[in-house]
Write an enzyme that holds these catalytic residues in place. Structure first.
Site, PDB file in Angstrom:
ATOM      1  CG  LEU A  49       5.115   6.885   0.068  1.00 38.44           C
ATOM      2  CD1 LEU A  49       6.473   6.235   0.301  1.00 38.44           C
ATOM      3  CD2 LEU A  49       4.929   8.074   0.979  1.00 38.44           C
TER       4      LEU A  49
ATOM      5  CB  ILE B  25      -0.949   0.015   1.218  1.00 44.45           C
ATOM      6  CG1 ILE B  25      -1.939  -1.141   1.129  1.00 44.45           C
ATOM      7  CG2 ILE B  25      -1.710   1.337   1.308  1.00 44.45           C
ATOM      8  CD1 ILE B  25      -2.798  -1.315   2.362  1.00 44.45           C
ATOM      9  CB  CYS B  26       4.089   2.045   1.713  1.00 45.14           C
ATOM     10  SG  CYS B  26       3.686   1.469   3.379  1.00 45.14           S
ATOM     11  N   PRO B  27       3.714   2.265  -1.456  1.00 45.04           N
ATOM     12  CG  PRO B  27       4.266   0.570  -2.969  1.00 45.04           C
ATOM     13  CD  PRO B  27       4.026   0.834  -1.512  1.00 45.04           C
TER      14      PRO B  27
END
EC number: 1.11.1.26
Length: 187
Positions: free
Chosen positions: A51, A46-48
């Site tokens: 970001l 999920i993080c990328p």
């Protein structure tokens, strides 16, 4: 204790920014609006997407005089490696702050002690270094940069217009409310 209107706690860290390692501290958050965007870890799922969404909207944040800082408990070296390896992360132009000791994560009360990772916490900090918006979501729920932009615009608006408030779903240019005795029970 709520973090709203509290001052950002002191910190010093190293960030990967524009191909270099740079020092970042709480002092950098003063004098302008800032978004401090915590996420659990580099090289995840999920993080990328989050970001990348921030990167796609970074120019809009900059037009509003807002600096974005992404923070995880990874090191600045890991941020560089991820930046070099991922097409999504390559487009990031804001500082990617390393917090391997967890000082920043603890200062914003988003440290998950048993894993050494940060919660998905989003903080809007005013030019005085005071937190005006706090959002923390579960690890499996991604955030939306458009909604964050709306919240920053609302925070900036009420800072400039202290006798007005922004109602639900308020968008820039729409009508605000001026709280008064005459308004009680009329909404």
């Amino acid at each position: 204790m709520s973090l709203i209107n509290s001052e950002v706690k002191p910190f010093k860290a190293t960030a990967f920014h524009n191909g270099e390692f740079v020092e970042v501290s709480d002092a950098d958050l003063k004098g302008k609006w800032s978004v401090v965007f915590f996420y659990p870890a580099d090289f995840t799922f999920i993080c990328p997407t989050e970001l990348g969404d921030l990167a796609d909207n970074y120019a809009e944040f900059q037009k509003m005089g807002v600096e974005v800082y992404s923070v995880s408990t990874d090191t600045h070296f890991t941020h560089k490696a991820w930046h070099d390896a991922s097409e999504t992360i390559k487009k990031i132009n804001y500082p990617m702050v390393g917090d391997p000791t967890g000082v920043i994560s603890r200062g914003f009360d988003v440290m998950i002690e048993d894993s050494g990772l940060a919660e998905r916490g989003t903080f809007v900090v005013d030019p005085d270094g005071k937190i005006q918006v706090v959002e923390i979501t579960a690890g499996n729920i991604g955030r939306d940069a458009d909604e964050l932009l709306r919240k920053v615009k609302a925070a900036q608006y009420v800072a400039k217009n202290p006798n007005e408030v922004c109602p639900a779903k308020w968008k820039e240019g729409e009508e605000t409310l001026a709280p008064s005795l005459d308004l009680v029970g009329k909404i």
